[in-house]
Motif scaffolding. Sequence first.
Motif, PDB file in Angstrom:
ATOM      1  N   GLN A 755       0.823  -1.208   0.000  1.00  0.00           N
ATOM      2  CA  GLN A 755       0.000   0.000   0.000  1.00  0.00           C
ATOM      3  C   GLN A 755       0.860   1.262   0.000  1.00  0.00           C
ATOM      4  N   LEU A 756       1.975   1.235   0.723  1.00  0.00           N
ATOM      5  CA  LEU A 756       2.872   2.381   0.731  1.00  0.00           C
ATOM      6  C   LEU A 756       3.438   2.637  -0.663  1.00  0.00           C
ATOM      7  N   TYR A 757       3.751   1.578  -1.384  1.00  0.00           N
ATOM      8  CA  TYR A 757       4.212   1.734  -2.766  1.00  0.00           C
ATOM      9  C   TYR A 757       3.113   2.327  -3.645  1.00  0.00           C
ATOM     10  N   GLN A 758       1.913   1.766  -3.541  1.00  0.00           N
ATOM     11  CA  GLN A 758       0.817   2.205  -4.398  1.00  0.00           C
ATOM     12  C   GLN A 758       0.462   3.661  -4.151  1.00  0.00           C
ATOM     13  N   ARG A 759       0.580   4.103  -2.907  1.00  0.00           N
ATOM     14  CA  ARG A 759       0.253   5.492  -2.573  1.00  0.00           C
ATOM     15  C   ARG A 759       1.464   6.412  -2.703  1.00  0.00           C
ATOM     16  N   LYS A 760       2.563   5.867  -3.237  1.00  0.00           N
ATOM     17  CA  LYS A 760       3.778   6.636  -3.520  1.00  0.00           C
ATOM     18  C   LYS A 760       4.369   7.284  -2.272  1.00  0.00           C
ATOM     19  N   VAL A 761       4.145   6.642  -1.139  1.00  0.00           N
ATOM     20  CA  VAL A 761       4.805   7.090   0.087  1.00  0.00           C
ATOM     21  C   VAL A 761       6.266   6.677   0.065  1.00  0.00           C
ATOM     22  N   ILE A 762       6.540   5.517  -0.519  1.00  0.00           N
ATOM     23  CA  ILE A 762       7.908   5.054  -0.708  1.00  0.00           C
ATOM     24  C   ILE A 762       8.081   4.648  -2.168  1.00  0.00           C
ATOM     25  N   GLN A 763       9.331   4.593  -2.624  1.00  0.00           N
ATOM     26  CA  GLN A 763       9.650   4.169  -3.988  1.00  0.00           C
ATOM     27  C   GLN A 763      10.733   3.096  -3.944  1.00  0.00           C
ATOM     28  N   CYS A 764      10.801   2.361  -5.015  1.00  0.00           N
ATOM     29  CA  CYS A 764      11.840   1.344  -5.140  1.00  0.00           C
ATOM     30  C   CYS A 764      12.885   1.845  -6.131  1.00  0.00           C
ATOM     31  N   ASP A 765      14.122   2.000  -5.670  1.00  0.00           N
ATOM     32  CA  ASP A 765      15.208   2.518  -6.495  1.00  0.00           C
ATOM     33  C   ASP A 765      16.321   1.473  -6.543  1.00  0.00           C
ATOM     34  N   GLU A 766      16.435   0.804  -7.706  1.00  0.00           N
ATOM     35  CA  GLU A 766      17.449  -0.230  -7.901  1.00  0.00           C
ATOM     36  C   GLU A 766      17.364  -1.314  -6.827  1.00  0.00           C
ATOM     37  N   GLY A 767      16.118  -1.688  -6.505  1.00  0.00           N
ATOM     38  CA  GLY A 767      15.899  -2.774  -5.560  1.00  0.00           C
ATOM     39  C   GLY A 767      15.886  -2.354  -4.111  1.00  0.00           C
ATOM     40  N   PHE A 768      16.077  -1.043  -3.841  1.00  0.00           N
ATOM     41  CA  PHE A 768      16.089  -0.568  -2.461  1.00  0.00           C
ATOM     42  C   PHE A 768      15.012   0.485  -2.246  1.00  0.00           C
ATOM     43  N   ILE A 769      14.591   0.597  -0.996  1.00  0.00           N
ATOM     44  CA  ILE A 769      13.480   1.490  -0.649  1.00  0.00           C
ATOM     45  C   ILE A 769      14.002   2.907  -0.443  1.00  0.00           C
ATOM     46  N   ARG A 770      13.294   3.872  -1.052  1.00  0.00           N
ATOM     47  CA  ARG A 770      13.583   5.283  -0.856  1.00  0.00           C
ATOM     48  C   ARG A 770      12.292   5.985  -0.416  1.00  0.00           C
ATOM     49  N   PHE A 771      12.422   7.084   0.323  1.00  0.00           N
ATOM     50  CA  PHE A 771      11.230   7.813   0.749  1.00  0.00           C
ATOM     51  C   PHE A 771      11.517   9.303   0.711  1.00  0.00           C
TER      52      PHE A 771
END
Length: 804
Positions: A755-771
């Motif tokens: 859900q955090l991904y879908q709501r763009k609270v966090i992103q995936c950058d080269e396999g790692f989580i960014r916020f």
Amino acid sequence: MKWLTLIHYRIATIIRLWIRPTVLPSELESIQAELEGDVYYVLHDRSFTDLVAAQQAIKSCSLPAPASRDHWYPLTEKTGSFFARRQVYDAHQAGQLIQRARAGEIIQFVPLSIFWGRAPKREQSFWRLLFSYNNYELGGGLRKFLATIAARKDLEIHVSKPLSLNELVSHDQNDEISARKLHRVLRVHYRHVKTAVVGPDLSHRRTVVRDLVKSRAVQQVIDEKIKAGESSREQLEAQAQKYGNEIASNYNTRSIRILDIFLTRFWNKVYDGVEVEGIQRVRALAGTHAVVYLPCHRSHIDYLLLSYALFKQGLAAPHIAAGINLNLPIVGRLLRGAGAFFIRRSFRGKPLYTAVFNEYLHTLLRRGFPVEFFIEGGRSRTGRSLPPKTGMMALMLRSYLRDHTKPIAIVPIYVGYEKVLEGNTYLGELRGKSKKSESIFGLVKVVKTLKGEFGKVRANFGEPLFLNSFLDAQQPDWREVSSDKPEWLPTVTNQLADEAITRINEAAHVNRVSLVAAAILCAPRQALGDTTLLAQIDFYKELLQAVPYSQETTFDDHDPAAMVEHCEKLGFVEKREDSMGAVYHLSEVNSVLLTYYRNNIQHLLVIPSLLAYALNNKRGIGRKALIQLVSSVYPYLKKELYLNLELSDVETAIETHLAFLLERGILTTEGKIIRGAKPGSNQQLIQRLLAAHCQPMLERFYIVLSLIRAADQQPLSTKLLEQKSVDVAQRLSMIHGIHSPEFFDKRLFAGFIDQLYQRKVIQCDEGFIRFDKPLTDILYLAERVMSAEVVQNLRLAKPQAEQS
């Protein structure tokens, strides 16, 4: 002739003493209220035995007696002697009644459908056919006489709602056309009733399997395999037939009657019977739609519960999709005879099996058979609704895209137990034991445990979901698609599955055990004094009835003290008394087990619990900020708990609950500031217990958010985040004695992260989580209400998780 009248009278007396009819539906009061004017009772056939049975039914259910012998209206009569033939009844009586209706008299018809044994028509032996009178089929007096003898207790009389002749008669039509219209309406009515009660006509199982093998879809897969050089046509068709025999049910009256006898004793001996709500809406659909029943899955006996409930309510038992693991010796054969068709857990790499199964399901739906499958796939071990398994839903949609001449109505069903048979098994699995495969020995062990009290069982039939309307809303051009697998199929399947589970939750039943569990599990150390416990239960009852979650939700209407006493009787709650009164508490085992029943209704208390929690640790907060805070959390809980409110309606619901809590003093106001209950008051204790209802869910969210923030500028993958979250939650559950197994359920953490991904609270950058800022904003809101103790314990727990 007086002697003939005397003979008829004697025979009628014998028949009345012999037969034991069951009159349906149970909602006869509404039928009685609609009766007015001159009432005529309609029978499908001119039959002496049917007439006697109908007279007895009318008397038993206090319907008005026919004013005269002429107030019986047979739709058809049989002519001939031994081999009788059916023909339309003389329209003379209809003409007379139509003329009276034109003159202004109020005339009503009450159709009576009489079933001497409920057996669908199918290919069978002469003797089986002879002794099973299928109601509206060819046959004469001898067959009817034999059926009367054989089916003395298996006699159902269905009383339908009255039809107004005045509404049917058109003044611009002559009497002959109006009479034909009347007979056509009645014939259609009887056809729909018969379909609803006994189901569509059945083919023999061998015929069904043979047609599956010869179908275009299966033959296409066979042709592809032959081209690939895999095998010969004879071998592939033999394999397809083997698959068909493995899958197909063997629906027969004998098995259903055996289960009826066994289950009647079972429900009344082990449980205190089965309660059913909302069945009238299913009765209205069963004759015109292919009904797909979607119950939640709580216990193995769910398979039997729905069939039993429908059969007892005078409706056809459904064909049930059952896991192949239930195809056990003896048991599997009986289940297959009661309508179960068996399905493998995976179709992967088996195109021929897939084609055969798809064609079988398509056959059932196209021909209008009622079908049942469990949208959650397996049984819920936590009492919550599980994420849907969309395989069967997708197959149903594909079938409907191929042929949508028979409309489909999806009926969500909530099944609630006060005590499940597998409680101890679930307890072991929640503590980490591996799931055991079903076997005869396992069933025997369950049967041996059937001692003591198990309470009641409830089946609530929720608001139907009409597939035509749903597809029109999601994909208006669905009727024009040329393929049964359009690109939008996966998206629409997921939407349909989510909506179905949401409607199951709307139909939840608040029983005695779930309400007591919701109250006592929120207490520290799961113990409360009698006064406090009863006050909390009473508050929950008042809250759920004053601000209902849904119009489909139902409640047990019992005194709180009686509820607690019932839970004590079931062995869930223990009572200790001292000079200050009684204290109710839970053992460690029951603290875990009762979370199952609390979770059945957890979604009903989410919004008021969030409001109470937001003010549990703070001096006050503005109304607008409070609504914003709860609204920001709601979307994540909506997905996890399948809540029914759309985001646009959340603020209105928050305002409604807030008004109730303020009126009861659970929350208070000072100007524009909302505060908690007055310190030291009884309302403050109620507020804290209410707040604790959602606390584990919010703490689980906070664990994830804190771990993401702590990993700033450090590599953290989604998989690692899930595992770290589980480790921290397990540690906190040990420190704080949190007994809810779902608190450290990896699937729930994965769902929240998604859900955090879908709501763009966090992103995936080269396999790692960014916020970025959105995560900071959510954390700020969370820490406004999170207790300092939780924040401190989380800080202490994180290093341990990072070392693991």
